[in-house]
Design a protein around this motif. Structure first.
Motif, short mmCIF file in Angstrom:
data_model
loop_
_atom_site.label_atom_id
_atom_site.label_comp_id
_atom_site.label_asym_id
_atom_site.label_seq_id
_atom_site.Cartn_x
_atom_site.Cartn_y
_atom_site.Cartn_z
N PRO A 147 -4.89 5.57 70.20
CA PRO A 147 -5.07 4.42 71.09
C PRO A 147 -5.42 3.14 70.34
O PRO A 147 -5.01 2.05 70.76
CB PRO A 147 -6.22 4.86 72.01
N LEU A 148 -6.16 3.26 69.24
CA LEU A 148 -6.54 2.07 68.48
C LEU A 148 -5.30 1.36 67.94
O LEU A 148 -5.18 0.12 68.05
CB LEU A 148 -7.47 2.46 67.33
N THR A 149 -4.37 2.11 67.39
CA THR A 149 -3.15 1.52 66.83
C THR A 149 -2.26 0.94 67.92
O THR A 149 -1.73 -0.17 67.79
CB THR A 149 -2.38 2.59 66.03
N ILE A 150 -2.08 1.68 69.01
CA ILE A 150 -1.22 1.22 70.10
C ILE A 150 -1.77 -0.06 70.71
O ILE A 150 -1.01 -0.99 71.03
CB ILE A 150 -1.09 2.32 71.17
N TYR A 151 -3.07 -0.14 70.87
CA TYR A 151 -3.69 -1.33 71.47
C TYR A 151 -3.37 -2.59 70.67
O TYR A 151 -2.96 -3.61 71.23
CB TYR A 151 -5.21 -1.14 71.56
N HIS A 152 -3.54 -2.53 69.36
CA HIS A 152 -3.36 -3.72 68.54
C HIS A 152 -1.88 -4.01 68.24
O HIS A 152 -1.49 -5.18 68.18
CB HIS A 152 -4.14 -3.58 67.24
#
Length: 212
Positions: A147-152
């Motif tokens: 989720p961290l990568t997808i968000y940014h």
């Protein structure tokens, strides 16, 4: 040709498996070893049929089912006193799940829900099977990158991603340090190395864009 090709692999696989079963029972019935090559022989016709017909989702489902059945059988036959297959089965299930989700796997909400389910599952295993050490922090650290990568990436906020990722990695090392070797402070060394990521992003990318 397609039908004959698949038919040949099915017939060949089952004939070979039958031969291995006979050899196993005649030579070493005390050890059931024919299961191991049989898994590869079963995946051969399944893979050929699905790849020729472009049934990638079906391929992931069938292969996952075969591997899971193999692991459960192996667990039951070899070490029934400890259900180690539970650790691998859940990971394998993510293969067909992600194939079915397709592009939706890149959705932030889906990634957040998936990560939460993943962490809760292994947290339960940690509590009930191995309560002595909180090893769940390691798979949790790995899956939270989703989720961290997808968000940014979806927002193209790469500099903020470097900052948040560095903080995330730093928290992880501090946690591992506190849990594993609280009398030796070693987390500062990898944290120092990680901090170069946002610093380099700022001076060589973000700052140059502001100046331009």
């Amino acid at each position: 040709m397609r039908k004959y090709g698949v038919g040949f692999t099915v017939a060949g696989s089952f004939m070979t498996i039958a031969f291995l079963i006979i050899v196993n029972l005649l030579t070493s019935p005390e050890h059931i070893w024919f299961i191991y090559p049989s898994i590869g022989l079963l995946l051969w016709p399944v893979g050929l049929y699905c790849m020729k017909n472009k049934l990638h989702k079906l391929f992931s489902i069938l292969c996952s089912a075969i591997i899971i059945i193999f692991l459960v059988m192996e667990n039951y036959l070899e070490t029934p006193e400890y259900p180690w297959a539970l650790y691998a089965v859940f990971l394998i299930l993510w293969w067909p799940i992600l194939m079915i989700l397709e592009k939706r796997a890149g959705n932030f909400t889906i990634s957040l829900i998936g990560s939460a389910i993943f962490i809760i599952y292994y947290l339960m295993l940690n509590i009930f099977l191995e309560p002595g050490y909180p090893w769940v922090i390691f798979p949790a650290f790995a899956v939270l990158w989703w989720p961290l990568t997808i968000y940014h990436v979806s927002r193209k906020s790469y500099f903020k991603y470097a900052i948040h990722a560095s903080l995330f990695v730093s928290i992880f090392f501090i946690t591992v340090n506190a849990v594993s070797t609280k009398h030796t402070i070693w987390a500062i060394y990898p944290i120092f190395a990680v901090l170069w990521w946002p610093l380099s992003m700022y001076y060589f990318v973000y700052r140059r864009r502001l100046e331009e």
